[in-house]
Write an enzyme that holds these catalytic residues in place. Structure first.
Site, mmCIF file in Angstrom:
data_model
loop_
_atom_site.group_PDB
_atom_site.id
_atom_site.type_symbol
_atom_site.label_atom_id
_atom_site.label_comp_id
_atom_site.label_asym_id
_atom_site.label_seq_id
_atom_site.Cartn_x
_atom_site.Cartn_y
_atom_site.Cartn_z
ATOM 1 N N CYS A 8 0.813 -1.222 0.000
ATOM 2 C CA CYS A 8 0.000 0.000 0.000
ATOM 3 C C CYS A 8 0.847 1.273 0.000
ATOM 4 O O CYS A 8 0.594 2.202 -0.772
ATOM 5 C CB CYS A 8 -0.990 -0.004 1.159
ATOM 6 S SG CYS A 8 -0.221 0.002 2.803
ATOM 7 N N HIS A 36 -2.270 0.856 6.905
ATOM 8 C CA HIS A 36 -2.690 0.850 5.498
ATOM 9 C C HIS A 36 -2.952 2.281 5.053
ATOM 10 O O HIS A 36 -3.408 3.115 5.828
ATOM 11 C CB HIS A 36 -3.954 0.003 5.335
ATOM 12 C CG HIS A 36 -4.321 -0.247 3.913
ATOM 13 N ND1 HIS A 36 -3.556 -1.030 3.068
ATOM 14 C CD2 HIS A 36 -5.355 0.208 3.168
ATOM 15 C CE1 HIS A 36 -4.127 -1.055 1.868
ATOM 16 N NE2 HIS A 36 -5.207 -0.307 1.905
ATOM 17 N N HIS A 50 -5.990 1.774 -3.974
ATOM 18 C CA HIS A 50 -4.967 1.301 -3.046
ATOM 19 C C HIS A 50 -4.477 -0.067 -3.476
ATOM 20 O O HIS A 50 -5.058 -0.703 -4.351
ATOM 21 C CB HIS A 50 -5.512 1.257 -1.610
ATOM 22 C CG HIS A 50 -6.626 0.273 -1.421
ATOM 23 N ND1 HIS A 50 -6.493 -0.859 -0.649
ATOM 24 C CD2 HIS A 50 -7.882 0.232 -1.912
ATOM 25 C CE1 HIS A 50 -7.620 -1.540 -0.658
ATOM 26 N NE2 HIS A 50 -8.485 -0.901 -1.422
#
Length: 182
Positions: free
Chosen positions: A72, A126, A142
């Site tokens: 990510c 994340h 993402h």
């Protein structure tokens, strides 16, 4: 022998016809379930950032692009690096390096931060890039460990439960300010 050959040909034609219908149906379903992006006109630098991110759609998690490993934070780093904006390597460090903003102030080009796999943790694990905002509906891109680089809505129980905060990258804001003052 002729009957077997005819049977095989008919069977192949039927499988081919069913297979292509099935593929079309899957493609339609995929398009239908994809988030719809608004027609908002974006600042050219934000549009470039989003376009750079979209170039990687479908790439596998932890594959490589331009010297970056596409987890990510690597995905976000890749997109911003194309604008000559350097970010820290981890999602937690990126979070600390951005200007914190309220979710209600999020706009395309901003970043969303989430807890990682452990929803009970308070740590950022994340990061996602905001593509579009329509009222309370936020669409993001993402790199997902299970799906690779994807476009998804923020407004799902999974992400809402893990939301930590949002941030704006000062280098992008500075670029936009500089260009507007010309």
């Amino acid at each position: 022998m002729v009957i077997r050959l005819k049977t095989c040909v008919l069977l192949l034609v039927a499988l081919f016809a069913f297979g292509s219908y099935s593929a079309e149906a899957r493609q339609y379903k995929r398009k239908k379930s994809s988030p719809i992006l608004s027609e908002t006109v974006l600042h050219p630098e934000v549009q470039k950032l989003i376009d750079y991110g979209k170039e990687l759609l479908g790439r596998r998690y932890r594959s490589h692009a331009g010297g970056f490993t596409l987890d990510c934070s690597g995905f976000v780093n890749y997109a911003f690096s194309k604008l000559d904006i350097k970010l820290p390597r981890s999602s937690g460090s990126i979070s600390s390096a951005t200007q914190s903003i309220a979710k209600s102030d999020v706009r395309p080009g901003d970043l969303l931060f989430f807890k990682g796999r452990n929803a009970g943790s308070s740590r950022v694990g994340h990061v996602a890039l905001v593509l579009d905002v329509e009222g309370d509906n936020i669409t993001m891109i993402h790199s997902s460990s299970s799906k690779g680089v994807v476009i998804e809505p923020y407004n799902t129980p999974y992400f809402a439960k893990r939301y930590v905060g949002a941030g704006r990258v000062s280098g992008l804001t500075q670029m936009m300010t500089d260009e507007m003052s010309k």
